[in-house]
Write a protein that holds these residues in place. Structure first.
Motif, PDB file in Angstrom:
ATOM      1  N   SER A 368       0.746  -1.196   0.019  1.00 32.13           N
ATOM      2  CA  SER A 368       0.154  -0.067   0.130  1.00 32.13           C
ATOM      3  C   SER A 368       0.816   1.123   0.016  1.00 32.13           C
ATOM      4  O   SER A 368       0.238   2.433  -0.315  1.00 32.13           O
ATOM      5  CB  SER A 368      -0.883   0.070   1.142  1.00 32.13           C
ATOM      6  N   GLY A 371       0.885   2.709  -3.318  1.00 29.70           N
ATOM      7  CA  GLY A 371      -0.349   2.872  -4.007  1.00 29.70           C
ATOM      8  C   GLY A 371      -0.946   4.315  -4.136  1.00 29.70           C
ATOM      9  O   GLY A 371      -0.106   5.303  -3.992  1.00 29.70           O
ATOM     10  N   THR A 373      -4.495   7.209  -4.168  1.00 38.53           N
ATOM     11  CA  THR A 373      -5.873   7.357  -3.767  1.00 38.53           C
ATOM     12  C   THR A 373      -6.276   8.397  -4.664  1.00 38.53           C
ATOM     13  O   THR A 373      -5.752   9.472  -5.235  1.00 38.53           O
ATOM     14  CB  THR A 373      -5.535   8.216  -2.256  1.00 38.53           C
ATOM     15  N   SER A 377     -11.850   9.149  -2.950  1.00 37.14           N
ATOM     16  CA  SER A 377     -11.329   8.577  -1.700  1.00 37.14           C
ATOM     17  C   SER A 377     -11.462   6.837  -1.774  1.00 37.14           C
ATOM     18  O   SER A 377     -11.471   6.246  -0.897  1.00 37.14           O
ATOM     19  CB  SER A 377     -12.140   8.824  -0.526  1.00 37.14           C
ATOM     20  N   ASN A 379      -8.756   3.867  -2.356  1.00 34.22           N
ATOM     21  CA  ASN A 379      -7.157   3.420  -2.087  1.00 34.22           C
ATOM     22  C   ASN A 379      -6.960   2.368  -3.127  1.00 34.22           C
ATOM     23  O   ASN A 379      -7.431   1.362  -3.028  1.00 34.22           O
ATOM     24  CB  ASN A 379      -6.868   3.246  -0.741  1.00 34.22           C
ATOM     25  N   PRO A 381      -4.092  -0.042  -4.087  1.00 32.59           N
ATOM     26  CA  PRO A 381      -2.975  -0.391  -3.587  1.00 32.59           C
ATOM     27  C   PRO A 381      -1.724  -0.781  -5.009  1.00 32.59           C
ATOM     28  O   PRO A 381      -2.146  -0.774  -6.137  1.00 32.59           O
ATOM     29  CB  PRO A 381      -3.028  -1.978  -3.041  1.00 32.59           C
TER      30      PRO A 381
END
Length: 482
Positions: A368, A371, A373, A377, A379, A381
């Motif tokens: 992560s 990763g 975003t 919102s 996320n 990875p």
């Protein structure tokens, strides 16, 4: 009156006789022959003969009253004959080719009932046109062209002729029970591929191929495809170091405070009042003296064993899938990304025990920290991946080692007390260091073996699987010793 008429009648008779003799001489002065044909001329009292071009016509005397003329090549020449009485005769010999209509009839008889080929004449040449549906038909056309010099060919092999022959051959093989034999077209050649169970089946396939009347390259092997057992070991060695050195001072003070005030009034006859007051305050800091060395070790081991036919592909995945959202202006979808230990192999074994193996190995994990975003919102990875792809050839039972997939990550964080931490030597008492290091090394061992159901190694694998199954079954059943 009759005396005067007789001379006129005699003169008329002499003129008719002379004209008849002239016409007869004109007919006999030109001799037409074909190439390879011959003709006999009757001339009494021949003394000698001469021919202008012997390559066009050949003449031979047959006694003293006949001459044999043979046509040699297309063209014209002159034949002179001297008689014994001193007179001379001249003949024009014209040698021509064979009659085109006769040639066309001969070509049609040579072609027989073959379809798709037409014969036509343009000028003094004969042309073959159309499509040949088999190789034998095309070879027959080439032989006819070589036989007749005045014949030209525009015959082509039909584009779908090979595929049609291959389909008919496959249908005949299936009817004969040869299910593992397949006829495939590569370019302009038909290949017979696959395997047969015995030599008798091999002879049967060859007879069916000959009956089709097409030239086929035979690549059949006796026996089914060999089975290859590929044992793979993924060994990943990890080492993580986390070292803390120095003094950490309370540069950040934290605390909490609270105040409580209560006012009480008595409404009785005697006026009384009280104001109790209480308060609390707490604080903390992260002061520490650190001299810590933390070492961590780990090993990832996967041992897939894959069995597949020679030339086929086998796949292995030990891990999972992570959903990755895909957002566009008009739609939303999810794509699943595989991670873990992934293996793809394609071994090909020959009759000499050599095994050529295509290997694609991959070890990946979700991370992560790399990763992203999105604005919604979400996320997404990242993945840390180590991949290797190669093609090697080894003998039965030999091991391929693929190593050198090494990763080393180091980090250092230094915290200093203002001013005091910059003083040489003494400043070491006002510093704090955190050293972090991660090392990973992946080694892959690949061992291919040619096996069959009676191989001892296969039997041991089956026995081991049965034993593990029995042990697991006993562990999950009820027992008074639980």
């Amino acid at each position: 009156m009759p005396i005067r008429l007789m001379p006129r009648a005699l003169a008329l008779a002499l003129v008719l006789t002379f004209a008849g003799s002239v016409r007869a001489q004109d007919d006999s002065s030109t001799i037409s022959l074909g190439v390879g044909t011959q003709k006999v001329i009757n001339v009494p009292g021949i003394a000698r003969i001469a021919i202008g071009d012997p390559s066009i016509a050949d003449v031979k005397p047959l006694g003293s009253a006949q001459v044999l003329v043979v046509g040699q090549a297309e063209g014209r020449t002159t034949l002179l004959i001297w008689k014994s009485n001193g007179s001379r005769l001249s003949y024009l010999i014209s040698v021509r080719k064979k009659d085109p209509n006769e040639v066309i009839e001969e070509i049609k008889r040579l072609l027989g009932d073959r379809e798709g080929i037409t014969v036509r004449m343009v000028g003094d040449r004969i042309y073959l046109d159309g499509y040949a549906y088999t190789t034998e038909d095309h070879e027959r056309v080439e032989q006819i062209v070589n036989l007749y010099s005045q014949v030209k060919s525009f015959v082509k092999v039909a584009p779908n002729a090979k595929k049609l022959v291959a389909n008919n051959l496959n249908a005949a093989l299936q009817r004969a029970g040869l299910k593992n034999v397949q006829a495939n077209v590569v370019g302009t050649t038909i290949f017979l591929e696959g395997s047969v169970e015995s030599q008798q089946d091999m002879q049967k396939a060859e007879l069916i191929t000959k009956a089709i009347g097409e030239k086929v390259e035979n690549l059949l092997v006796v026996g089914i495809k060999r089975m290859v057992l590929t044992e793979v070991q993924f060994v990943e060695i990890r080492r993580k170091g986390d070292d803390h050195l120095g003094v950490k001072y309370p540069l950040d003070l934290t605390g909490t405070g609270s105040v409580s005030l209560n006012y009480i009034t008595d409404l009785g006859t005697t006026a009384q009042s009280s104001i109790p007051f209480s308060g609390s305050l707490s604080g903390g800091s992260d002061f520490a003296f650190q001299l810590i060395f933390n070492d961590g070790y780990g090993r990832l081991l996967a041992q897939p064993k894959l069995v597949c036919a020679s030339g086929e592909k086998a796949e292995f995945l030990a891990g999972g899938e992570v959903p990755i959202p895909l957002l566009t202006n008009n739609m939303f979808s999810v794509e699943f990304k595989e991670f873990g230990v992934k293996l793809e192999i394609r071994p090909t074994a020959d009759r000499h025990g050599n095994i050529q193996t295509e290997i694609t190995a991959e070890a990946s994990e979700v991370d992560s920290s790399i990763g992203v975003t999105t604005g919604a919102s979400l996320n997404i990875p990242g993945f840390r991946t180590r991949r290797v792809k190669t093609n090697v050839t080894v003998r039965h039972g030999e091991t391929i080692v693929m190593s050198g997939i090494f990763e080393h990550d180091e980090q250092k964080n230094v915290a200093k007390f203002p001013l005091l931490g910059h003083i040489p030597i003494i400043g070491e008492l006002f510093k704090n260091r955190v050293l972090t290091g991660i090392k990973r090394e992946l080694v892959i061992f690949v061992t291919p073996r040619i096996v069959n159901p009676d191989t001892e190694r296969i039997r041991r694998l089956l026995d081991d699987i049965k034993q593990r199954y029995k042990q697991a079954r006993d562990e999950v059943t009820y027992s008074i010793f639980d």
